[in-house]
Design an enzyme around this catalytic site. Structure first.
Site: not given
Length: 270
Positions: A196, A215, A201
């Site tokens: 992700d 994350d 992030n």
């Protein structure tokens, strides 16, 4: 234009789950993120335990596996700068994951949305550092095309169609979109992908250098373009057009339009 991204920094009141209040004790509780599935992240600070972050997701949200993320963080910390897990749990209302703070600001912090070129370069450099550091042959986690195609088929069976996609892909009918993701390009280079790698992030130091990744709930082995295509795409969602090339340059790679197109459609469908 892309579809609106509903993950965001909360701007209004956010109900604090009971588990988060209990974890905080006397610490200050500040909501810092809401994802598109309704998951919440809170910052706990002001106490003797230092700043901590709590990710909380309501019960019955299978798309987010916080125990799995805890395993991935513990594994990746041996080679990369990621948060340290300090606690996790679940009750009838939801599941939570507590991590220690790591230095840096999110690439979508207002400090960096005002300087998107610097942020985009840090995203690219940080992704290259992650891909070079994490050992594929020791990784127990998978983010393969086969696994993601199975998820795409679950979404299709659940009734999702073109209206649920980014605008770049809405012209494709369901059969054509599924056929395209069923014909993947050859692997360029297998790495341990973030899973992700969107702009929020990546954390940056205040001088603009890469700081850390957060994350990592989907971390696993896949072609590096599975991360690259989406990391660069996310700069459009968060900063506007024109910054994707900076990500590729900072990573040290020439854009591969076929792989970019494939992995963006796979992301959208899965």
């Amino acid at each position: 234009m892309s579809r609106p991204v509903t993950s965001e920094i909360p701007t209004g009141p956010v109900p604090v789950p009971g588990a988060v209040s209990a974890l905080a004790g006397g610490d200050t509780v500040t909501p810092v993120w809401r994802n598109e599935l309704g998951g919440l992240t809170f910052r706990l600070g002001g106490g003797n335990d230092g700043t901590r972050y709590v990710k909380w997701i309501a019960a019955g949200t299978p798309e987010i596996d916080l125990p799995g993320e805890a395993e991935r963080l513990a594994w990746a910390r041996r080679w990369a700068t990621v948060p340290r897990v300090v606690g996790q749990g679940a009750d009838t209302e939801g599941t939570w994951l507590v991590t220690a703070a790591v230095p840096g600001r999110s690439a979508v912090d207002p400090h960096w949305t005002a300087d998107p070129a610097t942020a985009a370069a840090a995203i690219g450099r940080g992704l290259r550092l992650l891909h070079d550091a994490l050992p594929v042959d020791r990784c127990p986690f998978d983010w393969s095309i086969a696994r993601r195609l199975a998820r795409a088929d679950e979404r299709i069976a659940g009734g999702e169609g073109p209206a649920d996609r980014f605008s770049e892909h809405r012209h494709l009918d369901l059969a054509e979109a599924r056929a395209r993701i069923g014909e993947p390009p050859a692997v360029d280079r297998l790495v341990v992908c973030h899973g992700d790698a969107c702009a929020p992030n990546t954390l940056l130091h205040d001088e603009g250098t890469f700081a850390a990744h957060v994350d990592l709930g989907s971390l696993g082995v896949a072609d590096r373009w599975a991360d690259l295509a989406v990391a660069a795409w996310s700069t459009e969602w968060n900063y506007g057009p024109g910054y994707d090339g900076i990500v590729y340059d900072a990573y040290g790679i020439t854009p591969d339009r076929d792989r970019i197109a494939y992995y963006r459609l796979l992301w959208d469908m899965a």
